[in-house]
Write a protein that holds these residues in place. Structure first.
Motif, PDB file in Angstrom:
ATOM      1  N   GLY A 211      26.168 -15.738 -10.098  1.00 49.06           N
ATOM      2  CA  GLY A 211      25.209 -16.563  -9.170  1.00 49.06           C
ATOM      3  C   GLY A 211      25.702 -16.706  -7.607  1.00 49.06           C
ATOM      4  O   GLY A 211      25.389 -17.564  -7.024  1.00 49.06           O
ATOM      5  N   ARG A 212      26.691 -15.831  -7.407  1.00 49.80           N
ATOM      6  CA  ARG A 212      27.369 -15.998  -5.979  1.00 49.80           C
ATOM      7  C   ARG A 212      26.476 -14.517  -5.262  1.00 49.80           C
ATOM      8  O   ARG A 212      27.003 -13.473  -5.495  1.00 49.80           O
ATOM      9  CB  ARG A 212      28.749 -15.867  -6.208  1.00 49.80           C
ATOM     10  N   PRO A 213      25.671 -14.836  -4.037  1.00 47.63           N
ATOM     11  CA  PRO A 213      25.216 -13.847  -3.449  1.00 47.63           C
ATOM     12  C   PRO A 213      26.198 -12.873  -2.648  1.00 47.63           C
ATOM     13  O   PRO A 213      26.158 -11.668  -2.423  1.00 47.63           O
ATOM     14  CB  PRO A 213      24.194 -14.450  -2.279  1.00 47.63           C
ATOM     15  N   GLU A 214      27.385 -13.389  -2.326  1.00 49.13           N
ATOM     16  CA  GLU A 214      28.624 -12.810  -1.761  1.00 49.13           C
ATOM     17  C   GLU A 214      29.159 -11.650  -2.674  1.00 49.13           C
ATOM     18  O   GLU A 214      29.658 -10.551  -1.855  1.00 49.13           O
ATOM     19  CB  GLU A 214      29.765 -13.582  -1.245  1.00 49.13           C
TER      20      GLU A 214
ATOM     21  N   HIS B 202      26.352   0.885  -5.299  1.00 51.24           N
ATOM     22  CA  HIS B 202      25.354   0.192  -4.466  1.00 51.24           C
ATOM     23  C   HIS B 202      23.949  -0.398  -4.923  1.00 51.24           C
ATOM     24  O   HIS B 202      23.367  -1.117  -4.281  1.00 51.24           O
ATOM     25  CB  HIS B 202      24.881   1.175  -3.329  1.00 51.24           C
ATOM     26  N   THR B 203      23.968  -0.126  -6.110  1.00 49.64           N
ATOM     27  CA  THR B 203      22.418  -0.651  -6.830  1.00 49.64           C
ATOM     28  C   THR B 203      23.062  -1.607  -8.038  1.00 49.64           C
ATOM     29  O   THR B 203      22.458  -2.535  -8.168  1.00 49.64           O
ATOM     30  CB  THR B 203      21.671   0.460  -7.169  1.00 49.64           C
ATOM     31  N   VAL B 204      23.501  -0.778  -8.921  1.00 39.86           N
ATOM     32  CA  VAL B 204      23.651  -1.497 -10.229  1.00 39.86           C
ATOM     33  C   VAL B 204      24.646  -2.496 -10.059  1.00 39.86           C
ATOM     34  O   VAL B 204      24.492  -3.981 -10.620  1.00 39.86           O
ATOM     35  CB  VAL B 204      24.134  -0.583 -11.283  1.00 39.86           C
ATOM     36  N   LEU B 205      25.921  -2.410  -9.492  1.00 43.23           N
ATOM     37  CA  LEU B 205      26.813  -3.407  -9.712  1.00 43.23           C
ATOM     38  C   LEU B 205      26.532  -4.899  -9.000  1.00 43.23           C
ATOM     39  O   LEU B 205      26.769  -5.708  -9.510  1.00 43.23           O
ATOM     40  CB  LEU B 205      28.436  -3.019  -9.349  1.00 43.23           C
ATOM     41  N   PRO B 206      25.959  -4.612  -7.705  1.00 40.54           N
ATOM     42  CA  PRO B 206      25.713  -5.873  -6.840  1.00 40.54           C
ATOM     43  C   PRO B 206      24.621  -6.687  -7.879  1.00 40.54           C
ATOM     44  O   PRO B 206      24.736  -7.949  -7.823  1.00 40.54           O
ATOM     45  CB  PRO B 206      24.957  -5.061  -5.650  1.00 40.54           C
ATOM     46  N   THR B 207      23.713  -5.851  -8.048  1.00 38.80           N
ATOM     47  CA  THR B 207      22.578  -6.798  -9.135  1.00 38.80           C
ATOM     48  C   THR B 207      23.318  -7.375 -10.137  1.00 38.80           C
ATOM     49  O   THR B 207      23.023  -8.737 -10.531  1.00 38.80           O
ATOM     50  CB  THR B 207      21.561  -5.887  -9.501  1.00 38.80           C
ATOM     51  N   VAL B 208      24.238  -6.630 -11.008  1.00 36.27           N
ATOM     52  CA  VAL B 208      24.979  -7.433 -11.969  1.00 36.27           C
ATOM     53  C   VAL B 208      25.991  -8.428 -11.760  1.00 36.27           C
ATOM     54  O   VAL B 208      25.770  -9.549 -12.318  1.00 36.27           O
ATOM     55  CB  VAL B 208      25.650  -6.399 -12.775  1.00 36.27           C
ATOM     56  N   LEU B 209      26.736  -8.266 -10.657  1.00 34.14           N
ATOM     57  CA  LEU B 209      27.626  -9.209 -10.096  1.00 34.14           C
ATOM     58  C   LEU B 209      26.950 -10.618  -9.685  1.00 34.14           C
ATOM     59  O   LEU B 209      27.382 -11.702  -9.946  1.00 34.14           O
ATOM     60  CB  LEU B 209      28.534  -8.688  -9.042  1.00 34.14           C
ATOM     61  N   ILE B 210      25.868 -10.353  -9.170  1.00 32.21           N
ATOM     62  CA  ILE B 210      25.174 -11.499  -8.517  1.00 32.21           C
ATOM     63  C   ILE B 210      24.580 -12.501  -9.790  1.00 32.21           C
ATOM     64  O   ILE B 210      24.684 -13.674  -9.977  1.00 32.21           O
ATOM     65  CB  ILE B 210      23.964 -11.571  -7.781  1.00 32.21           C
ATOM     66  N   ALA B 211      24.014 -11.493 -10.758  1.00 31.16           N
ATOM     67  CA  ALA B 211      23.303 -12.157 -11.681  1.00 31.16           C
ATOM     68  C   ALA B 211      24.329 -12.953 -12.811  1.00 31.16           C
ATOM     69  O   ALA B 211      24.164 -14.100 -13.425  1.00 31.16           O
ATOM     70  CB  ALA B 211      22.600 -11.206 -12.551  1.00 31.16           C
ATOM     71  N   LEU B 212      25.472 -12.331 -12.907  1.00 31.87           N
ATOM     72  CA  LEU B 212      26.377 -12.775 -13.677  1.00 31.87           C
ATOM     73  C   LEU B 212      27.265 -14.212 -13.260  1.00 31.87           C
ATOM     74  O   LEU B 212      27.770 -15.022 -13.814  1.00 31.87           O
ATOM     75  CB  LEU B 212      27.505 -11.993 -14.036  1.00 31.87           C
TER      76      LEU B 212
ATOM     77  N   THR C 168      30.370  -5.121  -3.347  1.00 28.22           N
ATOM     78  CA  THR C 168      31.361  -4.822  -4.457  1.00 28.22           C
ATOM     79  C   THR C 168      32.740  -4.723  -3.991  1.00 28.22           C
ATOM     80  O   THR C 168      33.725  -4.544  -4.784  1.00 28.22           O
ATOM     81  CB  THR C 168      31.025  -3.482  -5.121  1.00 28.22           C
ATOM     82  N   GLY C 169      33.239  -4.611  -2.649  1.00 27.28           N
ATOM     83  CA  GLY C 169      34.183  -4.391  -2.412  1.00 27.28           C
ATOM     84  C   GLY C 169      35.230  -5.773  -2.389  1.00 27.28           C
ATOM     85  O   GLY C 169      36.462  -5.794  -2.432  1.00 27.28           O
ATOM     86  N   THR C 170      34.434  -6.898  -2.894  1.00 33.67           N
ATOM     87  CA  THR C 170      35.324  -8.057  -3.237  1.00 33.67           C
ATOM     88  C   THR C 170      35.860  -7.931  -4.477  1.00 33.67           C
ATOM     89  O   THR C 170      36.814  -8.882  -5.040  1.00 33.67           O
ATOM     90  CB  THR C 170      34.401  -9.340  -3.077  1.00 33.67           C
ATOM     91  N   LEU C 171      35.696  -7.000  -5.247  1.00 33.02           N
ATOM     92  CA  LEU C 171      36.416  -6.813  -6.653  1.00 33.02           C
ATOM     93  C   LEU C 171      36.878  -5.408  -6.752  1.00 33.02           C
ATOM     94  O   LEU C 171      36.579  -4.477  -5.946  1.00 33.02           O
ATOM     95  CB  LEU C 171      35.291  -6.808  -7.652  1.00 33.02           C
ATOM     96  N   PRO C 172      38.182  -5.378  -7.230  1.00 33.72           N
ATOM     97  CA  PRO C 172      39.080  -4.076  -7.013  1.00 33.72           C
ATOM     98  C   PRO C 172      38.434  -3.292  -8.183  1.00 33.72           C
ATOM     99  O   PRO C 172      39.414  -2.918  -9.021  1.00 33.72           O
ATOM    100  CB  PRO C 172      40.491  -4.730  -7.286  1.00 33.72           C
ATOM    101  N   ILE C 173      37.323  -2.720  -8.119  1.00 33.69           N
ATOM    102  CA  ILE C 173      36.973  -1.980  -9.288  1.00 33.69           C
ATOM    103  C   ILE C 173      36.496  -0.432  -8.901  1.00 33.69           C
ATOM    104  O   ILE C 173      36.202   0.222  -9.844  1.00 33.69           O
ATOM    105  CB  ILE C 173      35.663  -2.532 -10.146  1.00 33.69           C
TER     106      ILE C 173
END
Length: 260
Positions: free
Chosen positions: A201-204, A189-199, A208-213
Protein backbone atom coordinates in the motif's frame (compact mmCIF):
# COMPACT_ATOMS: atom_id res chain seq x y z
CA UNK A 1 7.87 -54.08 -14.33
CA UNK A 2 11.11 -52.17 -14.85
CA UNK A 3 11.03 -48.65 -13.38
CA UNK A 4 13.16 -45.90 -14.99
CA UNK A 5 15.91 -44.50 -12.79
CA UNK A 6 15.53 -41.04 -11.25
CA UNK A 7 18.44 -39.76 -13.32
CA UNK A 8 16.82 -41.01 -16.53
CA UNK A 9 13.52 -39.34 -15.64
CA UNK A 10 15.33 -36.09 -14.86
CA UNK A 11 17.20 -36.36 -18.17
CA UNK A 12 13.92 -36.75 -20.05
CA UNK A 13 12.48 -33.66 -18.37
CA UNK A 14 15.62 -31.70 -19.27
CA UNK A 15 15.42 -32.85 -22.88
CA UNK A 16 11.74 -31.87 -22.99
CA UNK A 17 12.59 -28.43 -21.64
CA UNK A 18 15.30 -27.93 -24.26
CA UNK A 19 12.95 -29.11 -26.99
CA UNK A 20 10.26 -26.65 -25.87
CA UNK A 21 12.67 -23.72 -26.19
CA UNK A 22 14.33 -24.96 -29.35
CA UNK A 23 11.07 -25.26 -31.23
CA UNK A 24 10.47 -21.56 -30.70
CA UNK A 25 13.82 -19.84 -30.76
CA UNK A 26 14.75 -21.20 -34.18
CA UNK A 27 11.76 -19.29 -35.56
CA UNK A 28 12.09 -15.92 -37.36
CA UNK A 29 11.23 -12.80 -35.37
CA UNK A 30 7.93 -12.27 -37.16
CA UNK A 31 6.72 -15.75 -36.18
CA UNK A 32 7.51 -15.13 -32.53
CA UNK A 33 5.63 -11.82 -32.56
CA UNK A 34 2.68 -13.26 -34.46
CA UNK A 35 2.44 -16.26 -32.15
CA UNK A 36 3.46 -14.42 -28.99
CA UNK A 37 0.51 -15.78 -26.99
CA UNK A 38 1.62 -19.36 -27.61
CA UNK A 39 5.31 -18.63 -27.02
CA UNK A 40 4.74 -16.78 -23.76
CA UNK A 41 2.15 -19.26 -22.45
CA UNK A 42 4.57 -22.11 -23.22
CA UNK A 43 8.27 -22.11 -22.29
CA UNK A 44 8.33 -18.49 -21.09
CA UNK A 45 5.53 -19.04 -18.58
CA UNK A 46 7.13 -22.32 -17.47
CA UNK A 47 10.35 -20.44 -16.74
CA UNK A 48 8.49 -17.68 -14.90
CA UNK A 49 6.70 -20.24 -12.72
CA UNK A 50 10.12 -21.33 -11.48
CA UNK A 51 11.25 -17.72 -11.09
CA UNK A 52 8.23 -16.79 -8.97
CA UNK A 53 8.58 -19.91 -6.82
CA UNK A 54 12.22 -19.10 -6.01
CA UNK A 55 11.68 -15.34 -5.78
CA UNK A 56 8.70 -15.42 -3.41
CA UNK A 57 10.61 -16.20 -0.18
CA UNK A 58 13.32 -13.67 -1.06
CA UNK A 59 10.67 -11.05 -1.73
CA UNK A 60 8.83 -11.82 1.51
CA UNK A 61 12.06 -11.32 3.47
CA UNK A 62 12.91 -8.06 1.68
CA UNK A 63 9.41 -6.62 2.02
CA UNK A 64 9.20 -7.76 5.64
CA UNK A 65 12.40 -5.99 6.61
CA UNK A 66 11.30 -2.82 4.84
CA UNK A 67 7.79 -2.89 6.32
CA UNK A 68 8.84 -3.63 9.91
CA UNK A 69 11.47 -0.88 9.83
CA UNK A 70 8.92 1.61 8.43
CA UNK A 71 6.32 0.66 11.06
CA UNK A 72 8.78 1.03 13.94
CA UNK A 73 9.86 4.41 12.54
CA UNK A 74 6.19 5.50 12.50
CA UNK A 75 5.74 4.34 16.09
CA UNK A 76 8.84 6.32 17.12
CA UNK A 77 7.73 9.48 15.31
CA UNK A 78 4.30 9.22 16.95
CA UNK A 79 5.91 8.70 20.33
CA UNK A 80 7.99 11.85 19.94
CA UNK A 81 4.90 13.90 19.13
CA UNK A 82 2.99 12.36 22.03
CA UNK A 83 5.76 13.21 24.47
CA UNK A 84 5.98 16.75 23.09
CA UNK A 85 2.22 17.28 23.51
CA UNK A 86 2.24 15.89 27.05
CA UNK A 87 5.16 18.05 28.11
CA UNK A 88 3.43 21.04 26.55
CA UNK A 89 0.32 20.34 28.69
CA UNK A 90 -1.79 19.72 25.56
CA UNK A 91 -4.76 17.38 25.55
CA UNK A 92 -4.04 13.94 24.13
CA UNK A 93 -4.73 13.96 20.39
CA UNK A 94 -6.28 11.16 18.33
CA UNK A 95 -6.10 12.24 14.70
CA UNK A 96 -8.07 9.80 12.54
CA UNK A 97 -5.60 10.21 9.67
CA UNK A 98 -2.81 8.62 11.71
CA UNK A 99 -1.72 5.07 11.01
CA UNK A 100 -2.14 2.46 13.74
CA UNK A 101 1.59 2.45 14.43
CA UNK A 102 1.76 6.24 14.67
CA UNK A 103 -1.27 6.31 16.98
CA UNK A 104 0.13 3.56 19.21
CA UNK A 105 3.45 5.40 19.42
CA UNK A 106 1.72 8.67 20.24
CA UNK A 107 -0.18 7.10 23.14
CA UNK A 108 2.97 5.49 24.51
CA UNK A 109 4.95 8.73 24.20
CA UNK A 110 2.17 10.73 25.84
CA UNK A 111 1.89 8.28 28.76
CA UNK A 112 5.65 8.07 29.30
CA UNK A 113 6.60 11.69 28.69
CA UNK A 114 8.23 12.14 32.10
CA UNK A 115 10.22 8.88 32.18
CA UNK A 116 11.35 8.68 28.55
CA UNK A 117 14.55 10.58 27.84
CA UNK A 118 16.31 10.94 24.50
CA UNK A 119 14.85 10.29 21.04
CA UNK A 120 15.48 6.54 20.73
CA UNK A 121 12.92 4.07 22.05
CA UNK A 122 13.96 2.06 25.11
CA UNK A 123 15.20 -1.37 24.07
CA UNK A 124 12.32 -3.24 25.68
CA UNK A 125 9.73 -1.06 23.93
CA UNK A 126 11.57 -1.21 20.62
CA UNK A 127 11.79 -5.01 20.87
CA UNK A 128 8.08 -5.29 21.63
CA UNK A 129 7.12 -3.08 18.69
CA UNK A 130 9.35 -5.10 16.33
CA UNK A 131 7.85 -8.40 17.51
CA UNK A 132 4.30 -7.13 17.13
CA UNK A 133 4.93 -5.89 13.59
CA UNK A 134 6.72 -9.09 12.58
CA UNK A 135 3.70 -11.11 13.76
CA UNK A 136 1.33 -8.81 11.90
CA UNK A 137 3.38 -9.00 8.70
CA UNK A 138 3.65 -12.78 8.91
CA UNK A 139 -0.14 -13.08 8.94
CA UNK A 140 -0.63 -10.72 6.00
CA UNK A 141 2.20 -11.44 3.55
CA UNK A 142 3.04 -15.08 2.92
CA UNK A 143 5.05 -16.73 0.15
CA UNK A 144 1.79 -17.95 -1.38
CA UNK A 145 0.33 -14.44 -1.42
CA UNK A 146 3.49 -13.03 -3.01
CA UNK A 147 3.64 -15.78 -5.63
CA UNK A 148 0.01 -15.19 -6.59
CA UNK A 149 0.62 -11.44 -6.86
CA UNK A 150 3.64 -12.04 -9.09
CA UNK A 151 1.64 -14.29 -11.40
CA UNK A 152 -1.21 -11.80 -11.59
CA UNK A 153 1.08 -8.89 -12.48
CA UNK A 154 3.00 -11.00 -14.98
CA UNK A 155 -0.12 -12.13 -16.83
CA UNK A 156 -1.30 -8.52 -17.08
CA UNK A 157 1.57 -7.80 -19.49
CA UNK A 158 0.67 -8.04 -23.17
CA UNK A 159 2.54 -11.10 -24.57
CA UNK A 160 3.43 -9.08 -27.68
CA UNK A 161 5.28 -6.57 -25.50
CA UNK A 162 7.05 -9.42 -23.71
CA UNK A 163 8.23 -10.96 -26.97
CA UNK A 164 9.33 -7.61 -28.42
CA UNK A 165 11.37 -6.90 -25.27
CA UNK A 166 12.98 -10.32 -25.61
CA UNK A 167 13.77 -9.81 -29.29
CA UNK A 168 15.40 -6.45 -28.58
CA UNK A 169 17.63 -7.99 -25.91
CA UNK A 170 18.41 -11.10 -27.97
CA UNK A 171 19.57 -8.97 -30.91
CA UNK A 172 22.28 -7.56 -28.63
CA UNK A 173 23.16 -10.49 -26.38
CA UNK A 174 21.99 -13.75 -28.01
CA UNK A 175 19.24 -16.02 -26.73
CA UNK A 176 20.54 -17.31 -23.41
CA UNK A 177 21.63 -13.95 -21.99
CA UNK A 178 19.05 -11.91 -23.92
CA UNK A 179 16.05 -13.77 -22.53
CA UNK A 180 17.38 -13.38 -19.00
CA UNK A 181 17.99 -9.66 -19.35
CA UNK A 182 14.60 -9.05 -20.98
CA UNK A 183 12.73 -10.91 -18.27
CA UNK A 184 14.76 -9.11 -15.63
CA UNK A 185 13.82 -5.73 -17.11
CA UNK A 186 10.13 -6.68 -17.24
CA UNK A 187 10.23 -7.85 -13.63
CA UNK A 188 12.12 -4.82 -12.36
CA UNK A 189 10.15 -2.12 -14.17
CA UNK A 190 6.67 -3.63 -14.56
CA UNK A 191 5.94 -6.65 -12.37
CA UNK A 192 7.74 -5.85 -9.12
CA UNK A 193 6.53 -2.24 -8.73
CA UNK A 194 2.93 -3.41 -9.20
CA UNK A 195 3.37 -6.24 -6.71
CA UNK A 196 5.18 -4.16 -4.10
CA UNK A 197 2.54 -1.43 -4.12
CA UNK A 198 -0.28 -3.99 -3.97
CA UNK A 199 1.28 -5.82 -1.01
CA UNK A 200 2.36 -2.80 1.02
CA UNK A 201 0.00 0.00 0.00
CA UNK A 202 3.04 2.27 -0.26
CA UNK A 203 3.40 4.09 -3.64
CA UNK A 204 7.07 4.75 -2.94
CA UNK A 205 7.68 1.02 -3.28
CA UNK A 206 7.32 1.47 -7.05
CA UNK A 207 11.01 2.36 -6.94
CA UNK A 208 12.38 -1.17 -6.65
CA UNK A 209 15.76 0.19 -5.64
CA UNK A 210 14.27 0.68 -2.16
CA UNK A 211 14.63 -3.10 -1.75
CA UNK A 212 17.96 -4.96 -2.13
CA UNK A 213 16.58 -7.56 -4.53
CA UNK A 214 18.16 -6.64 -7.87
CA UNK A 215 21.16 -8.89 -7.32
CA UNK A 216 18.82 -11.73 -6.35
CA UNK A 217 16.43 -11.63 -9.31
CA UNK A 218 18.82 -12.05 -12.26
CA UNK A 219 20.52 -15.26 -11.01
CA UNK A 220 17.08 -16.76 -10.34
CA UNK A 221 15.98 -15.94 -13.90
CA UNK A 222 19.16 -17.33 -15.44
CA UNK A 223 18.71 -20.58 -13.51
CA UNK A 224 15.11 -20.82 -14.66
CA UNK A 225 16.00 -20.48 -18.36
CA UNK A 226 19.00 -22.78 -18.13
CA UNK A 227 17.40 -25.12 -20.68
CA UNK A 228 17.79 -22.63 -23.52
CA UNK A 229 20.25 -24.41 -25.85
CA UNK A 230 23.41 -22.47 -26.66
CA UNK A 231 23.59 -23.94 -30.17
CA UNK A 232 20.49 -21.93 -31.11
CA UNK A 233 22.01 -18.68 -29.91
CA UNK A 234 21.85 -17.04 -33.33
CA UNK A 235 18.27 -16.17 -34.33
CA UNK A 236 16.87 -17.03 -37.73
CA UNK A 237 16.38 -13.93 -39.90
CA UNK A 238 12.99 -13.21 -41.41
CA UNK A 239 12.53 -14.59 -44.91
CA UNK A 240 10.41 -13.22 -47.73
CA UNK A 241 7.33 -15.18 -46.68
CA UNK A 242 7.74 -13.99 -43.09
CA UNK A 243 7.87 -10.42 -44.36
CA UNK A 244 4.76 -10.97 -46.48
CA UNK A 245 2.79 -12.48 -43.58
CA UNK A 246 3.84 -9.75 -41.16
CA UNK A 247 2.82 -7.13 -43.75
CA UNK A 248 -0.32 -8.59 -45.33
CA UNK A 249 -1.50 -11.37 -43.03
CA UNK A 250 -1.40 -15.16 -42.90
CA UNK A 251 -1.50 -17.45 -45.93
CA UNK A 252 -2.38 -21.11 -46.35
CA UNK A 253 0.41 -23.10 -47.97
CA UNK A 254 -1.56 -26.33 -48.42
CA UNK A 255 -5.15 -27.47 -48.11
CA UNK A 256 -4.48 -29.70 -45.10
CA UNK A 257 -2.10 -27.48 -43.12
CA UNK A 258 -2.62 -24.67 -40.71
CA UNK A 259 -2.18 -21.11 -41.78
CA UNK A 260 1.34 -19.68 -41.72
Amino acid sequence: MHQPSASRVASRHLEAGVSDWLGWIVQPWSVLVRRSNEFVSGPVDDAMDNVFRDLAPELVAAIGEREVDADVDEFTTGALQGRSDARGDLLEDNDRSWSEDYRAGYRWGYDNADAWQGNALPNDVRGRVVRENVAEFRNEVTEHVVEEALHKAWHAINPVNTVKAMISAVRQHGWKVGIGLALFELLEHTVLPTVLIALTGRPEMAVTGTLPIGEIVLPIILRAIGNVPAEADQPTPDGHLDWYVSTYGSVRLAHDTLEY
